[in-house]
Design a protein around this motif. Structure first.
Motif, PDB file in Angstrom:
ATOM      1  N   VAL A   1       3.610   1.324  -4.302  1.00 24.41           N
ATOM      2  CA  VAL A   1       3.080   2.638  -4.615  1.00 24.41           C
ATOM      3  C   VAL A   1       1.700   2.391  -5.209  1.00 24.41           C
ATOM      4  O   VAL A   1       1.574   1.725  -6.235  1.00 24.41           O
ATOM      5  CB  VAL A   1       3.963   3.352  -5.654  1.00 24.41           C
ATOM      6  CG1 VAL A   1       3.305   4.637  -6.080  1.00 24.41           C
ATOM      7  CG2 VAL A   1       5.339   3.614  -5.097  1.00 24.41           C
TER       8      VAL A   1
ATOM      9  N   THR B   1      10.186  12.579   3.607  1.00 30.76           N
ATOM     10  CA  THR B   1      11.501  12.567   4.259  1.00 30.76           C
ATOM     11  C   THR B   1      12.370  13.751   3.905  1.00 30.76           C
ATOM     12  O   THR B   1      13.457  13.908   4.435  1.00 30.76           O
ATOM     13  CB  THR B   1      12.275  11.298   3.860  1.00 30.76           C
ATOM     14  OG1 THR B   1      12.308  11.221   2.441  1.00 30.76           O
ATOM     15  CG2 THR B   1      11.628  10.065   4.437  1.00 30.76           C
ATOM     16  N   TYR B   2      11.932  14.588   2.971  1.00 30.37           N
ATOM     17  CA  TYR B   2      12.793  15.701   2.545  1.00 30.37           C
ATOM     18  C   TYR B   2      11.913  16.875   2.157  1.00 30.37           C
ATOM     19  O   TYR B   2      10.838  16.707   1.610  1.00 30.37           O
ATOM     20  CB  TYR B   2      13.645  15.261   1.349  1.00 30.37           C
ATOM     21  CG  TYR B   2      14.640  16.286   0.903  1.00 30.37           C
ATOM     22  CD1 TYR B   2      14.296  17.293   0.006  1.00 30.37           C
ATOM     23  CD2 TYR B   2      15.952  16.260   1.371  1.00 30.37           C
ATOM     24  CE1 TYR B   2      15.220  18.231  -0.391  1.00 30.37           C
ATOM     25  CE2 TYR B   2      16.881  17.203   0.971  1.00 30.37           C
ATOM     26  CZ  TYR B   2      16.506  18.181   0.091  1.00 30.37           C
ATOM     27  OH  TYR B   2      17.416  19.111  -0.322  1.00 30.37           O
TER      28      TYR B   2
ATOM     29  N   ILE C   1      -1.339   8.479  -9.009  1.00 30.90           N
ATOM     30  CA  ILE C   1       0.024   8.290  -9.512  1.00 30.90           C
ATOM     31  C   ILE C   1       0.171   9.121 -10.770  1.00 30.90           C
ATOM     32  O   ILE C   1      -0.629   9.009 -11.704  1.00 30.90           O
ATOM     33  CB  ILE C   1       0.296   6.806  -9.811  1.00 30.90           C
ATOM     34  CG1 ILE C   1       0.097   5.982  -8.543  1.00 30.90           C
ATOM     35  CG2 ILE C   1       1.697   6.615 -10.352  1.00 30.90           C
ATOM     36  CD1 ILE C   1       0.196   4.500  -8.755  1.00 30.90           C
ATOM     37  N   VAL C   2       1.189   9.991 -10.803  1.00 29.96           N
ATOM     38  CA  VAL C   2       1.369  10.863 -11.965  1.00 29.96           C
ATOM     39  C   VAL C   2       2.172  10.142 -13.037  1.00 29.96           C
ATOM     40  O   VAL C   2       1.708   9.958 -14.151  1.00 29.96           O
ATOM     41  CB  VAL C   2       2.066  12.179 -11.561  1.00 29.96           C
ATOM     42  CG1 VAL C   2       2.281  13.046 -12.774  1.00 29.96           C
ATOM     43  CG2 VAL C   2       1.235  12.916 -10.534  1.00 29.96           C
ATOM     44  N   ASP C   3       3.399   9.742 -12.693  1.00 23.78           N
ATOM     45  CA  ASP C   3       4.161   8.952 -13.662  1.00 23.78           C
ATOM     46  C   ASP C   3       5.176   8.090 -12.921  1.00 23.78           C
ATOM     47  O   ASP C   3       4.986   7.806 -11.744  1.00 23.78           O
ATOM     48  CB  ASP C   3       4.803   9.848 -14.739  1.00 23.78           C
ATOM     49  CG  ASP C   3       5.913  10.722 -14.204  1.00 23.78           C
ATOM     50  OD1 ASP C   3       6.324  10.547 -13.051  1.00 23.78           O
ATOM     51  OD2 ASP C   3       6.373  11.590 -14.946  1.00 23.78           O
ATOM     52  N   HIS C   4       6.221   7.678 -13.611  1.00 25.67           N
ATOM     53  CA  HIS C   4       7.142   6.696 -13.024  1.00 25.67           C
ATOM     54  C   HIS C   4       7.892   7.231 -11.818  1.00 25.67           C
ATOM     55  O   HIS C   4       8.450   6.475 -11.039  1.00 25.67           O
ATOM     56  CB  HIS C   4       8.167   6.239 -14.070  1.00 25.67           C
ATOM     57  CG  HIS C   4       7.540   5.570 -15.239  1.00 25.67           C
ATOM     58  ND1 HIS C   4       7.129   4.259 -15.196  1.00 25.67           N
ATOM     59  CD2 HIS C   4       7.225   6.026 -16.460  1.00 25.67           C
ATOM     60  CE1 HIS C   4       6.608   3.946 -16.372  1.00 25.67           C
ATOM     61  NE2 HIS C   4       6.647   4.994 -17.153  1.00 25.67           N
TER      62      HIS C   4
ATOM     63  N   ARG D   1       6.681  10.207  -9.888  1.00 26.17           N
ATOM     64  CA  ARG D   1       5.949  11.141  -9.039  1.00 26.17           C
ATOM     65  C   ARG D   1       4.566  10.637  -8.689  1.00 26.17           C
ATOM     66  O   ARG D   1       3.951   9.889  -9.449  1.00 26.17           O
ATOM     67  CB  ARG D   1       5.808  12.488  -9.742  1.00 26.17           C
ATOM     68  CG  ARG D   1       7.039  13.349  -9.657  1.00 26.17           C
ATOM     69  CD  ARG D   1       6.907  14.561 -10.520  1.00 26.17           C
ATOM     70  NE  ARG D   1       6.693  14.180 -11.889  1.00 26.17           N
ATOM     71  CZ  ARG D   1       5.992  14.884 -12.764  1.00 26.17           C
ATOM     72  NH1 ARG D   1       5.425  16.007 -12.395  1.00 26.17           N
ATOM     73  NH2 ARG D   1       5.846  14.464 -13.998  1.00 26.17           N
TER      74      ARG D   1
ATOM     75  N   LEU E   1       0.756  12.061  -6.632  1.00 25.98           N
ATOM     76  CA  LEU E   1       0.013  13.183  -6.067  1.00 25.98           C
ATOM     77  C   LEU E   1      -0.332  12.785  -4.644  1.00 25.98           C
ATOM     78  O   LEU E   1      -0.962  11.751  -4.421  1.00 25.98           O
ATOM     79  CB  LEU E   1      -1.250  13.384  -6.900  1.00 25.98           C
ATOM     80  CG  LEU E   1      -1.976  14.713  -6.790  1.00 25.98           C
ATOM     81  CD1 LEU E   1      -1.086  15.832  -7.268  1.00 25.98           C
ATOM     82  CD2 LEU E   1      -3.247  14.672  -7.601  1.00 25.98           C
TER      83      LEU E   1
ATOM     84  N   SER F   1       2.202  17.327  -6.129  1.00 28.30           N
ATOM     85  CA  SER F   1       2.889  16.201  -6.744  1.00 28.30           C
ATOM     86  C   SER F   1       4.291  16.176  -6.153  1.00 28.30           C
ATOM     87  O   SER F   1       4.911  17.219  -5.961  1.00 28.30           O
ATOM     88  CB  SER F   1       2.927  16.359  -8.262  1.00 28.30           C
ATOM     89  OG  SER F   1       4.191  16.742  -8.693  1.00 28.30           O
TER      90      SER F   1
ATOM     91  N   PHE G   1       9.255  10.328  -5.681  1.00 25.08           N
ATOM     92  CA  PHE G   1       9.498   9.205  -4.767  1.00 25.08           C
ATOM     93  C   PHE G   1      10.762   9.412  -3.965  1.00 25.08           C
ATOM     94  O   PHE G   1      10.900   8.887  -2.863  1.00 25.08           O
ATOM     95  CB  PHE G   1       9.644   7.893  -5.546  1.00 25.08           C
ATOM     96  CG  PHE G   1       8.390   7.454  -6.226  1.00 25.08           C
ATOM     97  CD1 PHE G   1       8.437   6.894  -7.479  1.00 25.08           C
ATOM     98  CD2 PHE G   1       7.163   7.604  -5.615  1.00 25.08           C
ATOM     99  CE1 PHE G   1       7.286   6.483  -8.122  1.00 25.08           C
ATOM    100  CE2 PHE G   1       6.010   7.215  -6.244  1.00 25.08           C
ATOM    101  CZ  PHE G   1       6.076   6.649  -7.508  1.00 25.08           C
ATOM    102  N   LYS G   2      11.693  10.181  -4.515  1.00 31.70           N
ATOM    103  CA  LYS G   2      12.949  10.412  -3.823  1.00 31.70           C
ATOM    104  C   LYS G   2      12.739  11.133  -2.508  1.00 31.70           C
ATOM    105  O   LYS G   2      13.590  11.102  -1.627  1.00 31.70           O
ATOM    106  CB  LYS G   2      13.886  11.239  -4.707  1.00 31.70           C
ATOM    107  CG  LYS G   2      14.347  10.501  -5.918  1.00 31.70           C
ATOM    108  CD  LYS G   2      15.382  11.291  -6.680  1.00 31.70           C
ATOM    109  CE  LYS G   2      15.868  10.460  -7.864  1.00 31.70           C
ATOM    110  NZ  LYS G   2      16.881  11.134  -8.630  1.00 31.70           N
TER     111      LYS G   2
ATOM    112  N   LEU H   1      10.112  10.587  -0.538  1.00 33.23           N
ATOM    113  CA  LEU H   1       9.119   9.859   0.255  1.00 33.23           C
ATOM    114  C   LEU H   1       9.680   8.568   0.797  1.00 33.23           C
ATOM    115  O   LEU H   1      10.645   8.028   0.283  1.00 33.23           O
ATOM    116  CB  LEU H   1       7.918   9.469  -0.617  1.00 33.23           C
ATOM    117  CG  LEU H   1       7.068  10.531  -1.237  1.00 33.23           C
ATOM    118  CD1 LEU H   1       6.031   9.864  -2.103  1.00 33.23           C
ATOM    119  CD2 LEU H   1       6.392  11.374  -0.187  1.00 33.23           C
ATOM    120  N   SER H   2       9.027   8.073   1.855  1.00 30.44           N
ATOM    121  CA  SER H   2       9.228   6.698   2.301  1.00 30.44           C
ATOM    122  C   SER H   2       7.852   6.066   2.371  1.00 30.44           C
ATOM    123  O   SER H   2       6.940   6.631   2.969  1.00 30.44           O
ATOM    124  CB  SER H   2       9.845   6.698   3.700  1.00 30.44           C
ATOM    125  OG  SER H   2      11.229   6.640   3.637  1.00 30.44           O
TER     126      SER H   2
END
Lengths: 176, 139
Positions: B7, B16-17, B30-33, B35, B37, B49, B52-53, B55-56
């Motif tokens: 990342v 992916t969702y 990078i926003v935080d652990h 998320r 942008l 934003s 990660f859940k 994204l791939s």
């Protein structure tokens, strides 16, 4: 996200013969809606001045919108909260896109870590903190200029409910 | 375990969702652990934003400064032909195959069945030859 909105509430004591033009007081309140904002305004104002909702009037309620909602900032939030056995001050930091998001994260965090409810928390101050002045290590570690990290344990989420399976043929692969 | 996909600002990601599922975007900050942008001006993803859940990470990276503007980003993406490069990867080809299979009409499925049958017949004939040769010889 953004369960909270920031409102500017201005109110004053109702005019009397002794005081025909009373002082205006302004507060920035984080609340889910205007109704709660006005209520919190009176709650705080009563603590500071000799005025209550029955003897005063709200002059205006305006929503304050985030100027740049797509840039991440470090927010430092100063809180005063009631625990079960006393009241304490706290300073917490969050990395979020808007003030509302930071306050929402703060309330959620306080609820999770200290079981503190909305009613027990006073937000004293919300400030954007410069990268050099950040105090908390968990925020500091995100402020590296060339930050990069892998995602070590990937749980791939099905793109819709239709593809959720109760039984799978093979064990999942969590490497990227 | 050597990690190859990180990342970082400039990483190309596949959503992916959500309503933008299936689209490519680029990590802008990078926003935080949990998320980042992302922005995909050429692929129809508004700057947002995202967790990660959803994204791939893809193997593609673009060299950009953090918080680059949408216009400049679309220029960089067009110049490096990110969408094209991703389309050539095995991953994108598999996605395309899945999509084609899902969109087959009944007649297409019939054609597929006939083609598979023909292939099976050719392979079967050769296999039968090899089998009789083996049974006759080594035994």
């Amino acid at each position: 996200m953004s369960r909270f909105h920031e409102y500017q509430v201005i109110g004053r004591h109702s005019p009397t013969e002794k005081e025909p033009t009373p002082r205006l007081y302004r507060m920035r309140i984080f609340a889910p809606n205007e109704v709660v904002a006005k209520s919190r305004f009176w709650y705080f104002l009563k603590k500071a001045h000799k005025v209550k909702k029955a003897s005063g009037e709200i002059v205006s309620v305006n929503e304050i919108f985030e100027k740049k909602p797509l840039t991440p900032n470090n927010y430092g939030i100063w809180i005063r909260y009631d625990s079960r056995s006393g009241t304490h001050n706290m300073y917490k930091e969050y990395r979020e896109l808007t003030r509302n998001d930071a306050v929402f994260a703060c309330y959620q965090d306080m609820a999770a870590r200290h079981r503190a409810r909305f009613r027990s928390i006073h937000i004293l101050k919300v400030e954007i903190i410069k990268d050099e002045d950040v105090r908390r290590p968990y925020i500091k570690q995100l402020l590296d200029k060339d930050l990069k990290f892998p995602l070590p344990h990937r749980v791939v989420r099905p793109s819709s409910k239709k593809y959720v399976q109760t039984f799978v043929a093979a064990r999942p692969n969590t490497f990227v | 375990m050597v990690f190859k996909k990180f990342v970082e600002v400039g990483r190309v990601v596949l959503i992916t969702y959500g309503e933008d599922a299936g689209k490519l975007a680029v990590v802008v900050d990078i926003v935080d652990h949990n998320r980042v942008l992302i922005d995909g001006p050429t692929t129809g993803v508004t700057r947002q934003s995202i967790s990660f859940k959803r994204l791939s990470l893809t193997p593609l990276v673009v060299k950009i400064p953090a918080l680059i503007g949408s216009k400049a980003l679309s220029a960089v993406v067009a110049e490096e032909d990110i969408v094209g490069k991703f389309g050539q990867t095995a991953w994108a080809k598999k996605i395309q195959i899945r999509k084609t299979r899902a969109e087959l009409s009944d007649f297409n499925r019939f054609q597929l069945m006939v083609a598979k049958k023909e292939r099976r017949a050719i392979v079967g004939k050769e296999f039968a030859k090899l089998r009789t040769a083996y049974l006759k010889s080594g035994k």
